[in-house]
Design a protein around this motif. Structure first.
Motif, short mmCIF file in Angstrom:
data_model
loop_
_atom_site.label_atom_id
_atom_site.label_comp_id
_atom_site.label_asym_id
_atom_site.label_seq_id
_atom_site.Cartn_x
_atom_site.Cartn_y
_atom_site.Cartn_z
N GLY A 80 121.01 112.43 8.25
CA GLY A 80 119.75 112.93 8.81
C GLY A 80 119.75 113.25 10.03
N GLY A 81 118.82 114.42 10.23
CA GLY A 81 118.90 114.86 11.42
C GLY A 81 118.28 114.05 12.78
N GLU A 82 117.50 113.12 12.30
CA GLU A 82 117.02 112.25 13.20
C GLU A 82 118.17 111.32 13.67
OE1 GLU A 82 113.78 108.55 13.81
OE2 GLU A 82 113.82 109.56 11.91
N GLU A 83 118.99 110.68 12.90
CA GLU A 83 120.27 109.91 13.25
C GLU A 83 121.20 110.63 13.97
OE1 GLU A 83 124.16 108.09 10.81
OE2 GLU A 83 122.37 108.49 9.70
N LEU A 84 121.42 112.38 13.60
CA LEU A 84 122.36 112.99 14.55
C LEU A 84 121.77 113.19 15.88
CD1 LEU A 84 123.39 115.71 12.12
CD2 LEU A 84 125.13 114.16 12.97
N LEU A 85 120.55 113.58 15.74
CA LEU A 85 119.99 113.72 17.18
C LEU A 85 119.96 112.50 18.12
CD1 LEU A 85 118.41 115.53 19.05
CD2 LEU A 85 116.18 114.68 17.95
N GLY A 86 119.75 111.25 17.76
CA GLY A 86 119.99 109.90 18.43
C GLY A 86 121.46 109.85 18.92
N GLU A 87 122.41 110.02 18.07
CA GLU A 87 123.79 110.11 18.36
C GLU A 87 124.13 111.09 19.69
OE1 GLU A 87 126.61 110.49 15.48
OE2 GLU A 87 125.81 109.05 14.25
N LEU A 88 123.57 112.50 19.60
CA LEU A 88 123.59 113.36 20.58
C LEU A 88 123.12 112.92 21.63
CD1 LEU A 88 124.80 116.05 21.18
CD2 LEU A 88 122.54 117.16 20.32
N LEU A 89 121.79 112.35 21.72
CA LEU A 89 121.11 111.99 23.06
C LEU A 89 121.88 110.89 23.56
CD1 LEU A 89 117.40 112.43 21.73
CD2 LEU A 89 118.49 113.92 23.31
#
Length: 100
Positions: A80-89
């Motif tokens: 999911g986008g939320e998981e990807l975004l968390g990793e990137l941040l």
């Protein structure tokens, strides 16, 4: 590895959708092991998202340093986008801490 984007999503009346695509593409490429993402021409909205402008010499040096490295081109399963975004941040924060 490196991923070079030449086009982005745009649909009339969908302000911000291209930025969401850009950020999540960056997050996905990061997960796949790509070391950087060429966003093409410098634009204000890209700088606001954290993009850095490189001169030709520096760009070529960075590109040549990673172009032959192996990286994944697909994921197992869905993410999911939320998981990807968390990793990137988290990766961005770690990079800030490690920068001199």
């Amino acid at each position: 590895g490196v991923y070079v984007s030449q086009t982005g999503f745009h649909r009339e009346g969908s302000a911000g959708a291209g930025e969401v695509q850009l950020v999540l593409t960056s997050a996905l490429l990061h997960r796949l092991g790509h070391e950087w993402f060429d966003l093409g021409q410098a634009r204000t909205y890209k700088a606001a998202l954290g993009a850095e402008t490189l001169g030709r010499t520096e760009w070529l040096e960075r590109f040549r340093a990673v172009r032959d490295r192996r990286c994944k081109l697909s994921l197992e399963g869905r993410v999911g986008g939320e998981e990807l975004l968390g990793e990137l941040l988290r990766a961005i924060e770690a990079r800030k801490r490690d920068k001199p």
